[in-house]
Design a protein around this motif. Sequence first.
Motif, short mmCIF file in Angstrom:
data_model
loop_
_atom_site.label_atom_id
_atom_site.label_comp_id
_atom_site.label_asym_id
_atom_site.label_seq_id
_atom_site.Cartn_x
_atom_site.Cartn_y
_atom_site.Cartn_z
N CYS A 28 0.81 -1.22 0.00
CA CYS A 28 0.00 0.00 0.00
C CYS A 28 0.85 1.27 0.00
O CYS A 28 0.40 2.33 -0.43
N CYS A 93 6.76 -2.73 6.84
CA CYS A 93 6.63 -4.11 6.38
C CYS A 93 7.95 -4.73 5.88
O CYS A 93 8.31 -5.81 6.31
N CYS A 123 3.90 3.43 8.96
CA CYS A 123 2.84 2.70 8.28
C CYS A 123 1.66 3.63 8.07
O CYS A 123 0.89 3.85 8.97
N MET A 124 1.52 4.19 6.94
CA MET A 124 2.54 4.28 5.90
C MET A 124 3.34 5.56 6.10
O MET A 124 2.81 6.53 6.64
#
Length: 190
Positions: A28, A93, A123-124
């Motif tokens: 994402c 991630c 994140c993010m």
Amino acid sequence: MVDWRLFEPLFNYARKKSLWIVSFCTGCGGIEMPPLMTSRYDLERFGMMPDPSPRQYDLFLITGYVTPKTLKRIIITYEMAPDPKYVLAHGSCPLNGGIYWDAYNAIKHLDKYIPVDVVIAGCMPRPEAVMDGIQKIMEMIENGTADGWKRYKENYEWYKKNQDELFGEGWREREARRWIPWLMDKKKEE
Ligand code: SF4
């Protein structure tokens, strides 16, 4: 005989100012790339441009979670590029699995498989954080400390062992047979 190593600081300065980017939007975090490339944050002012070819890029952006399937493509894309090349991973991630830390199909430590020069946690991560990471990698390129591509060669056996443990030995050939069977058949004939 010219000793080209003497010119390395000059080359590093030039490399820092003309980075071609392959962005592997695995997760994402990839959604942060359009604002970075367009007028609001305008990465091109640093001499950067997106490059669709894995044969020519300098900076490899991994923008999110990685699965075994995408990791294979990441490794192959990394190995295809000429040296020197630099890797910037953004988002938690690739660093530690992030919110997928206990998912069976997420790679928890990308740097076990390819060298990562800079990781941007979050994140993010916001575009400002990504810009900060890009500035950091530019500094490292200029002072010669963005040396993941050297570490990959020096420690290739270790990286290969980790890759083979995950995918099984001979995985590159299996991938090649899957994607370019005509080339493998041609090789067999030779
Ligand atoms: S760090 Fe967050 S935003 Fe980035 S890929 Fe993982 S879940 Fe998505």
